[in-house]
Design an enzyme around this catalytic site. Structure first.
Site, PDB file in Angstrom:
ATOM      1  CG  HIS A 334     -41.024 -38.367  76.842  1.00  0.00           C
ATOM      2  ND1 HIS A 334     -39.850 -38.789  76.251  1.00  0.00           N
ATOM      3  CD2 HIS A 334     -40.771 -38.299  78.176  1.00  0.00           C
ATOM      4  CE1 HIS A 334     -38.928 -38.979  77.172  1.00  0.00           C
ATOM      5  NE2 HIS A 334     -39.464 -38.683  78.357  1.00  0.00           N
ATOM      6  CB  CYS A 352     -40.562 -39.633  81.492  1.00  0.00           C
ATOM      7  SG  CYS A 352     -40.513 -37.882  81.908  1.00  0.00           S
TER       8      CYS A 352
END
Length: 411
Positions: A334, A352
């Protein structure tokens, strides 16, 4: 009067010919002289005779005639000798035909749709013998009513969609299917690929998911046709499958993302050629990213990450742009504008793969559900089943999860 010397000569000639006849497809000699035929009789009795071609086909079918409370997933079982099944016709009480097709091994005929509950059906099967004669059998049976307990199912593949080359066929079961019942369920999960790329199903340990893949990534342009024919199928413990599910989808270009913790970079390739390299920041020491081969499972242009429910005061709630899910536990690729200074240098995320807004936007526009993402070097191994993980193990290991035998030469 019979010429005795001539008869003896014929008998001797035939006796010499016997070994040759055993390895030949030639027909027996046709005698025109009755005396010659009579004299040759003892010798011709030694010739091998085959009556198989003259036998009619024998055929038995199931369900048995008059059987009641038959599951709506029933197949027309077939057992034939001295021939093969050449026609199967299944009709309901109003005479409406039900489509279907034979299994590859001809052991049964599978209706193309779940049968109706509390309905009478008639099956008429014809077998053709090797000599061309036909045998027909009929049976009429009645299906059961709606079951009380049902297993919920889901198919993560949708009609008309285009997926990445690592897209597995994923089926979900709630509650999970026990080991003893998986083979019967797996026999009702059909996958066809064009061009042909045979694969196998493999179950997670809990039995809540089954994946289908081939030994290698799908070829670009492949059509995948799936039917999960478990509607009304007995699944064990009194449970029945909730419904049939099906989809026909396409496979797109080969697009891969490879992340190396050592360099803190992602290398993006399309059809084998590098198209972009970008810096990343992975999970910090306390919340490391998982290493392994994952698949893009979900894409969200904008979403909210909220960990306050699980982490309390130490949790966070923030809006995230261009999020692409890789695991059920919450590992994403992301946009992370707050970590651009760390990207390519150090790991600061909660697990992430952080990339810059511009790189995140570029990736989001390029990727498909089912594109493979490989992360290596983090020291934390991906748990099997945490996401769509069939590519995170070898073909041999994957095939071990099948409830049915896998051909040894596959893969």
């Amino acid at each position: 009067m019979v010429d005795f010397r001539r008869s003896v000569a014929i008998v001797l000639a035939l006796a010499v010919a016997v070994p040759l006849a055993a390895c030949s497809n030639d027909k027996k000699p046709a005698f025109t002289d009755p005396a010659e035929a009579a004299s040759a009789a003892p010798a011709t009795s030694a010739l091998p005779e085959s009556t198989t071609a003259a036998l009619p086909a024998t055929l038995s079918i199931t369900p048995a005639a008059g059987k009641k409370d038959v599951p709506v997933s029933t197949e027309i079982g077939l057992k034939v000798s001295n021939g093969k099944v050449t026609s199967v016709k299944l009709t309901d009480a109003k005479g409406k035909a039900v489509a279907g097709k034979l299994r590859d091994d001809n052991s049964s005929w599978v209706p193309g749709t779940t049968l109706a509950t509390k309905q009478a059906y008639t099956a008429e099967v014809t077998a053709t013998a090797d000599n061309g004669t036909t045998t027909t059998s009929k049976t009429t049976f009645t299906t059961m009513g709606a079951p009380g307990k049902r297993t919920g199912t889901g198919l993560y593949l949708f009609d008309g969609q285009t997926y990445g080359v690592a897209m597995p066929v994923v089926v979900e079961f709630t509650p999970g299917v026990k080991k003893a019942d998986r083979a019967a369920v797996q026999k009702r999960m059909f996958v066809e690929t064009s061009p042909s790329q045979p694969g196998t199903w493999s179950w997670t340990s809990s039995g809540t998911q089954a994946y289908y893949r081939a030994p290698e990534y799908w070829q670009t342009g492949t059509t995948i046709k799936v039917r999960i024919a478990v509607g009304g199928l007995p699944i064990g413990n009194g449970f029945y499958g909730d419904r049939d599910r099906s989809a026909t989808s396409k496979i797109g270009r080969k697009f891969e993302m490879k992340v190396d913790n050592a360099t803190k970079k992602m290398t993006v390739t399309q059809d084998g050629k590098t198209v972009r390299t970008m810096p990343v920041s992975l999970g910090k020491k306390s919340t490391p990213s998982s290493s392994g081969t994952m698949v893009v499972m979900e894409k969200m242009a904008s979403t909210v990450f909220d960990t306050t429910d699980t982490d309390g005061a130490s949790g966070y709630r923030t809006t995230i742009q261009y999020a692409q899910r890789l695991t059920w536990s919450g590992q994403y690729i992301h946009s992370a504008p707050w970590s651009t200074g760390a990207q390519g240098r150090t790991n600061v995320s909660h697990g992430c793969v952080n990339v810059s807004p511009s790189n995140a936007s570029w990736l989001f526009d390029k990727t498909l559900i089912g594109d493979p993402v490989t992360v290596k070097g983090t020291g934390d191994e991906l748990d099997y089943g945490n996401g769509w993980t069939p590519w995170d193990v070898s073909w041999k290991k994957f095939a071990e999860g099948s409830a049915l035998p896998v051909p040894a030469d596959l893969g």
